[in-house]
Enzyme design. Structure first.
Site, mmCIF file in Angstrom:
data_model
loop_
_atom_site.group_PDB
_atom_site.id
_atom_site.type_symbol
_atom_site.label_atom_id
_atom_site.label_comp_id
_atom_site.label_asym_id
_atom_site.label_seq_id
_atom_site.Cartn_x
_atom_site.Cartn_y
_atom_site.Cartn_z
ATOM 1 N N GLU A 1 0.844 -1.191 0.000
ATOM 2 C CA GLU A 1 0.000 0.000 0.000
ATOM 3 C C GLU A 1 0.877 1.237 0.000
ATOM 4 O O GLU A 1 2.020 1.214 0.497
ATOM 5 C CB GLU A 1 -0.907 -0.008 1.235
ATOM 6 C CG GLU A 1 -1.893 1.139 1.284
ATOM 7 C CD GLU A 1 -2.962 0.970 2.359
ATOM 8 O OE1 GLU A 1 -3.902 1.780 2.400
ATOM 9 O OE2 GLU A 1 -2.855 0.013 3.157
ATOM 10 N N ASN B 1 -12.565 -1.335 -1.028
ATOM 11 C CA ASN B 1 -11.801 -1.882 0.093
ATOM 12 C C ASN B 1 -12.443 -1.439 1.397
ATOM 13 O O ASN B 1 -12.744 -0.259 1.573
ATOM 14 C CB ASN B 1 -10.354 -1.382 0.065
ATOM 15 C CG ASN B 1 -9.639 -1.664 1.383
ATOM 16 O OD1 ASN B 1 -9.273 -2.792 1.673
ATOM 17 N ND2 ASN B 1 -9.463 -0.629 2.206
ATOM 18 N N GLU B 2 -12.674 -2.381 2.295
ATOM 19 C CA GLU B 2 -13.246 -2.064 3.610
ATOM 20 C C GLU B 2 -14.374 -1.044 3.473
ATOM 21 O O GLU B 2 -14.397 -0.011 4.146
ATOM 22 C CB GLU B 2 -12.166 -1.593 4.587
ATOM 23 C CG GLU B 2 -11.154 -2.679 4.900
ATOM 24 C CD GLU B 2 -10.221 -2.357 6.061
ATOM 25 O OE1 GLU B 2 -10.278 -1.214 6.588
ATOM 26 O OE2 GLU B 2 -9.419 -3.225 6.452
ATOM 27 N N TYR C 1 -6.884 -8.619 11.788
ATOM 28 C CA TYR C 1 -5.572 -8.313 12.350
ATOM 29 C C TYR C 1 -5.473 -8.847 13.764
ATOM 30 O O TYR C 1 -6.434 -8.792 14.538
ATOM 31 C CB TYR C 1 -5.325 -6.799 12.348
ATOM 32 C CG TYR C 1 -5.035 -6.245 10.975
ATOM 33 C CD1 TYR C 1 -3.755 -6.332 10.426
ATOM 34 C CD2 TYR C 1 -6.037 -5.657 10.218
ATOM 35 C CE1 TYR C 1 -3.483 -5.830 9.160
ATOM 36 C CE2 TYR C 1 -5.775 -5.149 8.948
ATOM 37 C CZ TYR C 1 -4.505 -5.244 8.423
ATOM 38 O OH TYR C 1 -4.233 -4.759 7.162
ATOM 39 N N GLU D 1 -6.107 -9.114 3.884
ATOM 40 C CA GLU D 1 -5.347 -8.364 4.887
ATOM 41 C C GLU D 1 -5.328 -9.188 6.166
ATOM 42 O O GLU D 1 -6.386 -9.519 6.705
ATOM 43 C CB GLU D 1 -5.961 -6.980 5.167
ATOM 44 C CG GLU D 1 -5.803 -5.992 4.024
ATOM 45 C CD GLU D 1 -6.219 -4.576 4.397
ATOM 46 O OE1 GLU D 1 -6.094 -4.201 5.595
ATOM 47 O OE2 GLU D 1 -6.667 -3.840 3.495
ATOM 48 N N GLN E 1 2.341 -5.954 5.830
ATOM 49 C CA GLN E 1 2.490 -5.683 4.416
ATOM 50 C C GLN E 1 3.886 -6.086 3.942
ATOM 51 O O GLN E 1 4.682 -6.615 4.715
ATOM 52 C CB GLN E 1 2.242 -4.214 4.127
ATOM 53 C CG GLN E 1 0.788 -3.795 4.317
ATOM 54 C CD GLN E 1 0.534 -2.349 3.864
ATOM 55 O OE1 GLN E 1 1.323 -1.705 3.191
ATOM 56 N NE2 GLN E 1 -0.601 -1.839 4.287
#
Length: 490
Positions: free
Chosen positions: A25, A172-173, A239, A295, A344
């Site tokens: 990103e 995204n999201e 996460y 992610e 990432q």
């Protein structure tokens, strides 16, 4: 002594190589200095891409790379990142640090990086602040071989032949930074946008819809019900945050209690996949829609003295344990999970690579991906592992995490992690369906808080595994505390 039994006769799903993908990103130093230094840099590069980073990623056989975000994707307008660099628009990266984004790394540069690494591009389109026309024209720009305004613009910018782009995600999201949408609204928008993502020539898009970011299955239920027949895959984000979003905890200074808390939260990935795929099965019993965890990884407080918007954190053996547990979970769910992208690639969150100027460090997480690369496109094998619960009274985990596969040459590989912070684990391994005559291994081990930095870049690294004894078709070995091993069975 713990027992592992691998059954070569119990062949299950193919472990898609893309489970070992990554995420890049425009965030902090992931792209700039992490991947891209520019053609005029004194740091060795090819067309601006760091040679050391490219070679490191080729070594772990990086299969697919997601770009340009993340939250950044829904503020990214692709036409700002094409053409002569001196004419490209400068913008403020409002999501990550408020720094100026000069767009010197755009579509052409990303495709060049993927070409050098040998990985497939995964493009995340801008639904949040973009238009249907903008997204549609980006696909046309990248993949159309005929005469059209976008294809001709690509040729003017130096790329005569179209690229092959398979993976394309719409937003995204979208439940959060991508628009704070309700699932009903997103499902309708997704149906609208995806209609105009065309297949040009023999380039066939694999269309990806935004999935959930919480254990709540309501989003999955609505989006699958309303838009499932228009997608190839649904995403899932998760996460591993030890405490809470305000006080995540240090990446390098933590107690044994925090270590086990982190591992318990990492193991929760299995519950998430089970609960969301159960809902997917209700609308898609034939498994036509895949699950992509695009992610995942640990998220700690940033390193002291660094920009809080850059999300720079160190990576310890605790992170290696999280990676091993998670990748083994993905392998076991490879009938639905076809891709995963750790967050990432470089210098951000649970990065596989850290850079500083011309220096590069391979993190313990990188070495886990190296140990697991033999699973790529192999066949998952049935396995049984005798485990015991370890940890604290509040946070218990299984002491061993295991998966096994058979590659195209018939060779069986087993990845096993002993996640105990303090205790070694004697193991007895049996292979059903083949006489076991030899076992070789590679291992990564160290204290739970051990890490590599620019002064000691090889403190934690893969070593040959010693002390494996094979007798009467049975292998015996001892896994040190806090270790990850790859075993090759012959």
């Amino acid at each position: 002594m713990s027992k592992i039994i691998v059954n070569k006769l119990d062949k299950k799903s193919t472990i898609n190589k893309n489970i070992y993908g990554n995420f890049s990103e425009h965030l902090g130093r992931c792209i700039y200095n992490g991947v891209f230094v520019g053609e005029d840099s004194s740091i060795p590069n090819v067309n601006g891409m760091r040679t050391d980073v490219v070679e490191a990623l080729k070594n772990i056989k990086l299969p697919v790379l997601r770009w340009p975000g993340g939250c950044f994707a829904d503020e990214y307008h692709w036409k700002d990142g094409i053409g002569p660099k001196e004419n490209r628009k400068r913008m403020v990266n409002t999501n990550w640090g408020g720094v100026v984004e000069d767009n010197s790394f755009g579509t052409h540069e990303f495709m060049e990086f993927c070409r050098q690494v040998g990985c497939e591009p995964y493009i995340n389109g801008n639904m949040g602040s973009g238009t249907v026309q903008e997204m549609s024209e980006w696909v046309e720009y990248m993949t159309f071989d005929g005469e059209s305004p976008m294809a001709n613009l690509r040729r003017e910018n130096g790329q005569d032949e179209p690229w092959k782009v398979k993976y394309f995600c719409v937003g995204n999201e979208s439940w959060g930074c991508g628009g704070n949408m309700r699932p009903e609204y997103y499902a309708d928008l997704y149906r609208h946008y995806q209609t105009f993502l065309r297949n040009y020539g023999d380039n066939k898009l694999y269309k990806i819809a935004v999935g959930p970011g919480t254990p709540d299955t309501h989003w999955t239920d609505v989006v699958m019900r309303e838009a499932g027949k228009y997608m190839n895959a649904l995403t899932l984000h998760y996460y591993t945050v030890p405490h809470d979003w305000q006080h995540k905890g240090s990446a390098t200074e933590f107690t044994e209690e925090e270590y086990y808390l982190t591992l318990r939260k990492a193991a929760y990935m299995d519950d998430l996949i089970v609960s969301h795929t159960h809902v997917m099965d209700r609308y898609d019993p034939e498994h036509k829609v895949d699950l992509i965890v695009d992610e995942w990884g640990t998220w700690f407080d940033v390193e002291p003295g660094t920009n809080p918007g850059f999300l720079y954190q160190q990576s310890t053996m605790r992170d290696a344990m999280v990676a091993a547990i998670t990748l083994n979970i993905f392998n076991h769910h490879s009938d639905r999970v076809v891709m995963a992208n750790i967050a990432q690639l470089a210098n951000v969150l649970q990065a596989v690579i850290l850079t500083e100027g011309d220096k590069m460090v391979l993190t313990p997480t990188y070495h886990v991906f190296d140990l697991f690369k033999s699973h790529q496109d192999a066949t998952l094998l049935g396995s049984f592992t005798e485990t015991k619960e370890i940890g604290t009274e509040e946070d218990k985990v299984a002491n061993l995490s295991v998966s096994a596969s058979e590659d195209k040459d018939g060779v069986v590989h087993v990845t096993v992690a002993n996640v105990s912070a303090t205790e070694s684990c004697p193991v007895e391994l049996n292979l059903l369906g083949q006489d076991l005559t030899s076992v070789t291994g590679r291992i990564l081990t160290g204290a739970m808080d051990a890490y590599n930095d620019f002064d000691t870049p090889n403190q934690v690294h893969i070593q040959p595994m010693e002390g494996i004894v094979v007798e009467n078709g049975e292998a015996k070995f001892t896994l040190p505390a806090c270790s990850v091993a790859e075993l090759t069975l012959g």
